[in-house]
Each structure stands twice: as C-alpha cells, then as structure tokens.
Design a protein around this motif. Structure first.
Motif, short mmCIF file in Angstrom:
data_model
loop_
_atom_site.label_atom_id
_atom_site.label_comp_id
_atom_site.label_asym_id
_atom_site.label_seq_id
_atom_site.Cartn_x
_atom_site.Cartn_y
_atom_site.Cartn_z
N UNK A 135 0.84 -1.34 0.03
CA UNK A 135 0.11 0.08 -0.04
C UNK A 135 0.88 1.23 0.01
N UNK A 136 2.08 0.86 0.31
CA UNK A 136 3.25 2.46 0.30
C UNK A 136 4.12 2.33 -0.64
N UNK A 159 7.87 5.39 -2.78
CA UNK A 159 7.69 4.92 -1.40
C UNK A 159 7.04 6.09 -0.65
N UNK A 160 6.06 5.71 -0.11
CA UNK A 160 5.16 6.77 0.96
C UNK A 160 5.53 6.54 2.42
N UNK A 161 6.12 7.64 2.94
CA UNK A 161 6.34 7.75 4.37
C UNK A 161 4.87 8.27 5.11
N UNK A 164 1.55 11.67 3.83
CA UNK A 164 1.82 12.78 3.24
C UNK A 164 3.09 12.89 2.48
N UNK A 165 4.32 12.09 2.74
CA UNK A 165 5.47 12.39 2.24
C UNK A 165 5.94 11.19 1.19
N UNK A 166 6.38 11.49 -0.02
CA UNK A 166 6.85 10.49 -0.85
C UNK A 166 8.17 10.54 -1.34
N UNK A 181 13.72 11.99 -6.27
CA UNK A 181 12.72 12.77 -6.09
C UNK A 181 11.98 12.89 -4.81
N UNK A 182 11.29 13.90 -4.29
CA UNK A 182 10.62 13.86 -3.18
C UNK A 182 9.16 14.53 -3.40
N UNK A 183 8.26 14.25 -2.71
CA UNK A 183 6.88 15.26 -2.73
C UNK A 183 6.18 15.02 -1.50
#
Length: 200
Positions: A135-136, A159-161, A164-166, A181-183
């Motif tokens: 799921x992440x 990968x989603x932390x 809210x943070x990718x 990259x980060x999002x």
C-alpha cells in the motif's frame, strides 16, 4: 486541478521546460484538460498547446485523446518558423486494484516539418506498467520508442512515508540517467521536486 512545472537541464536556461496544465471533470466518467509547454528561450523556442479528453469505460479501462498544436522557431530571419497540428492517444487498463497497464502514442503519422530536408516530427510509442507492491510502495516500468532512436527503458520506485511524504528513485536507459525525487501532498495541493544525473 491546476499544475505548474519547471525544469532546467544542465542548469542552462536555454534548456528549460515550463508547463501549465488545467484539468476538470465534465461528466461522471469524463474529464477535459488543457496544457501549454514551452522549451528554450528567445533564440530558439518550441511550444506546444494541447486540448485533451479522457473517459472511463467501466471500472477497469480509461481512454484519452489529445489534439496538439506545435510551434518551432528562432529569432534568426534565415531559419524558418513552423506551425504544425497532430494528435496523441492512450489507454489505461486496471486488471486489479494493484496493477495498471498503459499505452500511449504521440504523432502516429509522423507529420512533416520540412520536406526539403526530409525532417519530420517523430512518432513516439510508450508501453507502461505500474504495480503497487504494498500500500506504500509503487513500482513502474515504461518502454519508450522514438522512431528515430533506440528504445528507452524507464524504471522507478515510489515509497510513501506516513500519509503525506513520498520519495522516488528512477533509472533511464538511453541515455543513462539516474533520478531522485521527493513529494509532499496535503489536502488539495501537492509539491514535487526531482533531480537527474546524466552520465556525461
């Protein structure tokens, strides 16, 4: 949805891309989008204005088509300025909740740019797969073929932390490019930043 993006290759303003996108649903199963892209500067400029429509067909298939106006020109009176129209189309298939398959073709008929020099706008075909490992974690692979170049393989992992943070890692085969990259996504807005390292 409104999206704005900016990128600059090799830290040169002459190689910068600027994009503005607007998209909105127009029915329960369809959406329309407008896009403007600009590459270069006053010396050499490429511009693209696009209008697109997409629609879901049931729960597992989505299709879309885009009409494109292309501009290419310089500020040198000895070179021609070009105005061309073309289109692109694509589809996405969701066999399961975790798996997505995609196909996209741009300018399938290879419109002519300059007949005297046998120059055409290349056709580009893309095949892609996205799979949610968990799921992440999302893994993606895309094969891109420009009719004038060797095929290009693009891979990535996101990968989603938390909520809210990718973070994202990617690899491009032709030319060899590594990306990172980060999002951050909160409520109705998202900010993404990415970088790429060219082997040359």
């Amino acid at each position: 949805t409104i999206g704005i993006s900016f990128s600059e290759s090799f830290m040169l303003s002459q190689l910068s891309y600027k994009t503005l996108v607007f998209a909105t649903p127009i029915s329960k199963v369809g959406a329309m989008a407008l896009r403007y892209t600009h590459f270069g500067n006053t010396t050499y400029s490429e511009q693209r204005i696009s209008a697109a429509y997409s629609q879901s067909i049931g729960k597992h298939i989505a299709i879309g088509i885009e009409l494109d106006y292309l501009y290419c020109g310089t500020n040198d009176v000895y070179y021609d300025t070009y105005h061309r129209f073309t289109f692109s189309a694509g589809t996405q298939v969701y066999p399961t909740d975790e798996l997505c398959l995609g196909f996209h073709v741009f300018n399938p008929f290879g419109i002519s740019l300059n007949k005297d020099y046998n120059q055409t706008v290349p056709a580009v075909i893309k095949l892609g797969v996205g799979y949610h490992i968990t799921s992440r974690m999302l893994a993606t692979v895309e094969v891109e073929k420009n009719i004038y170049m060797r095929h290009n393989i693009k891979t990535g992992i996101e990968y989603r932390f938390g909520e809210h943070v990718f973070t994202r890692l990617g690899f491009n085969s032709s030319p060899i490019i590594y990306t990172f990259g980060m999002g951050v996504k909160r409520n109705s807005w998202a900010i993404d930043i990415s970088s790429q390292i060219h082997t040359q």
